[in-house]
Design a protein around this motif. Structure first.
Motif, PDB file in Angstrom:
ATOM      1  N   UNK A 115      -7.608  -5.289   0.060  1.00  0.00           N
ATOM      2  CA  UNK A 115      -6.915  -5.876   1.377  1.00  0.00           C
ATOM      3  C   UNK A 115      -5.636  -6.446   0.944  1.00  0.00           C
ATOM      4  N   UNK A 116      -4.188  -5.916   1.645  1.00  0.00           N
ATOM      5  CA  UNK A 116      -2.861  -5.639   1.503  1.00  0.00           C
ATOM      6  C   UNK A 116      -2.347  -4.566   1.059  1.00  0.00           C
ATOM      7  N   UNK A 117      -3.206  -3.538   0.467  1.00  0.00           N
ATOM      8  CA  UNK A 117      -2.850  -2.146  -0.150  1.00  0.00           C
ATOM      9  C   UNK A 117      -2.536  -0.868   0.940  1.00  0.00           C
ATOM     10  N   UNK A 118      -2.257   0.359   0.244  1.00  0.00           N
ATOM     11  CA  UNK A 118      -1.711   1.179   1.350  1.00  0.00           C
ATOM     12  C   UNK A 118      -2.158   2.618   0.689  1.00  0.00           C
ATOM     13  N   UNK A 153      -2.760   4.848   5.405  1.00  0.00           N
ATOM     14  CA  UNK A 153      -4.041   3.869   5.877  1.00  0.00           C
ATOM     15  C   UNK A 153      -3.045   2.927   5.264  1.00  0.00           C
ATOM     16  N   UNK A 154      -3.441   1.372   5.566  1.00  0.00           N
ATOM     17  CA  UNK A 154      -3.055   0.075   5.490  1.00  0.00           C
ATOM     18  C   UNK A 154      -4.366  -0.890   5.459  1.00  0.00           C
ATOM     19  N   UNK A 155      -4.768  -1.293   4.642  1.00  0.00           N
ATOM     20  CA  UNK A 155      -6.287  -2.060   4.459  1.00  0.00           C
ATOM     21  C   UNK A 155      -5.621  -3.884   5.137  1.00  0.00           C
ATOM     22  N   UNK A 179     -13.526   1.612   2.606  1.00  0.00           N
ATOM     23  CA  UNK A 179     -14.227   0.392   2.468  1.00  0.00           C
ATOM     24  C   UNK A 179     -13.233  -0.377   1.694  1.00  0.00           C
ATOM     25  N   UNK A 180     -13.230  -1.256   2.215  1.00  0.00           N
ATOM     26  CA  UNK A 180     -12.060  -2.504   1.806  1.00  0.00           C
ATOM     27  C   UNK A 180     -12.144  -3.700   1.606  1.00  0.00           C
ATOM     28  N   UNK A 181     -11.952  -4.056   0.333  1.00  0.00           N
ATOM     29  CA  UNK A 181     -12.885  -5.694  -0.188  1.00  0.00           C
ATOM     30  C   UNK A 181     -11.406  -6.239  -0.341  1.00  0.00           C
ATOM     31  N   UNK A 182     -11.573  -8.093  -0.952  1.00  0.00           N
ATOM     32  CA  UNK A 182     -10.936  -8.750  -1.183  1.00  0.00           C
ATOM     33  C   UNK A 182     -10.219  -8.516  -2.324  1.00  0.00           C
ATOM     34  N   UNK A 183      -9.094  -9.215  -2.891  1.00  0.00           N
ATOM     35  CA  UNK A 183      -8.260  -8.526  -3.925  1.00  0.00           C
ATOM     36  C   UNK A 183      -9.013  -8.876  -4.803  1.00  0.00           C
ATOM     37  N   UNK A 184      -8.364  -7.859  -5.865  1.00  0.00           N
ATOM     38  CA  UNK A 184      -9.006  -7.670  -7.208  1.00  0.00           C
ATOM     39  C   UNK A 184      -8.740  -8.877  -8.356  1.00  0.00           C
TER      40      UNK A 184
END
Length: 374
Positions: A115-118, A153-155, A179-184
């Motif tokens: 989440x939040x990455x591009x 792309x933007x998650x 596939x988008x996951x929560x922040x690592x």
């Protein structure tokens, strides 16, 4: 007497005429019965498309385009000609899918984002006559991932979407599963727990404890200091091969390590004891825990407001032991092969499909997976 014969002949003549009229009416009714014809869709190596029945002089509705890994769908052909779906059907026909192996090729057919990455969806090659400016990008759920006209792309939140890239003329289309996951949350430390010994020919399972417990980067690599004495697999299962000592090391994705020394013992032999001699206390063999088989589950989720060509689509995702799993090539469900990059399956595949499928892993191994339909 003559009059009676005449009347009798007249009656038979009238009955004959009536019978002929009834026969003619029956034949006319049979001739006016509405005819129906079958249109067969030959996917030509692609995903299955159901045949349909069409009334005479009516048109057939164009079905949802089939998919085929490594190819782009060009269109349905009748013989050597592209079929016009405005054509009225007057006989049984077979339409064959035409494929182009030189379609739009992406740098990846699947991506994992937090989440939040591009990320930029790179184009490796395009069909002749198609430029990057001729491409249209779209996301199956823009609340999860957005994509602009350049493939950026933007998650936005956790979930799975299909990003579609197609040419403006509609001839070429390809997809990428995101596939988008929560922040690592990175692992700070790792420890190994489990037995410190194993007998030759037996196995034990080692477990790990991660700190913090909610770390998201949980990929582990196991290694034995001497595989000729004992081996260890990707799940921490240690098998004794010959007597000796080894050190088992586990390494997390971000480089944190832990070690455990394992002693491999010889198999015990039972020697008969003399009568009346005291029985020495024998150390019990360590108990070994059978290695559980991984549990794979395929979840099929019906799309909201996504009816294309008359077929409801189901998105799918795979879990291994309750964790999102992406290291697979595809699966076969209800006798229909589904590639990982396909993104969804139609209701015709899901209908009466049962609760199991065969899942093909990236290693080439084929395993059985449960199917859950939402």
């Amino acid at each position: 007497m003559e009059n009676k014969k005449t009347k009798k002949t007249l009656i038979f003549a009238i009955l004959g005429i009536v019978a002929i009229i009834i026969l003619i009416l029956f034949l006319l009714k049979g001739c006016t019965k509405e005819k129906e014809y079958t249109v067969i869709f030959d996917a030509n190596g692609g995903s299955h498309v159901e045949s349909v029945t069409v009334k005479e002089n009516e048109t057939v509705k164009q079905p949802l385009n089939p998919t085929r890994e490594g190819y782009q769908f060009v269109g349905w052909y009748l013989g050597e000609e592209l079929f016009d779906f405005d054509t009225k059907i007057t006989e049984d026909i077979t339409l064959k899918a035409n494929w182009d192996a030189n379609g739009i090729k992406l740098s990846s057919t699947s991506l994992s984002l937090v989440v939040g990455s591009e990320e930029k969806l790179e184009i490796l090659s395009l069909p002749e006559g198609i430029n990057k400016e001729d491409l249209i990008y779209s996301s199956s759920d823009e609340s999860i991932v957005t994509v602009d006209e350049n493939g950026n792309l933007k998650a936005l939140k956790a979930g799975t979407v299909t990003v579609t890239v197609k040419s403006k003329d509609g001839k070429y289309t390809t997809t990428c599963t995101v596939i988008v996951t929560e922040e690592e949350i990175e692992v700070e430390s790792v420890t190994i727990t489990g037995s410190s010994s194993v007998t030759v020919g037996s196995s034990i399972k080692l477990s790990v404890t991660l700190k913090p417990s909610n770390a998201t980067t949980k990929k582990l690599t196991w290694k034995s200091s001497n595989p000729s004495i004992a081996t260890v697999d990707e799940n921490g299962n240690v098998k004794g091969l010959k007597t000796g000592k080894v050190t088992i090391t586990v390494t997390t994705e971000n480089g944190k390590t832990a070690t455990k020394d394992i002693t491999v013992k010889a198999k015990s032999t039972n020697t008969p004891k003399p009568t009346n001699s005291p029985t020495p206390t024998q150390e019990p063999e360590p108990t070994t825990t059978p290695t559980p088989e991984p549990k794979y589950v395929i979840y099929l989720t019906k799309r909201e407001l996504a009816v294309v060509g008359g077929a409801i689509q189901y998105d799918f995702r795979v879990e291994k032991d309750g964790v999102e799993f992406t290291d697979y090539l595809g699966f076969t469900y209800n006798n229909t092969p589904v590639s990982r990059g396909q993104g969804s399956v139609s209701s015709t595949t899901v209908a009466n499909g049962g609760n199991t499928a065969t899942l093909k892993l990236s290693s080439g191994e084929v395993v059985t997976a449960s199917v859950v339909i939402n």
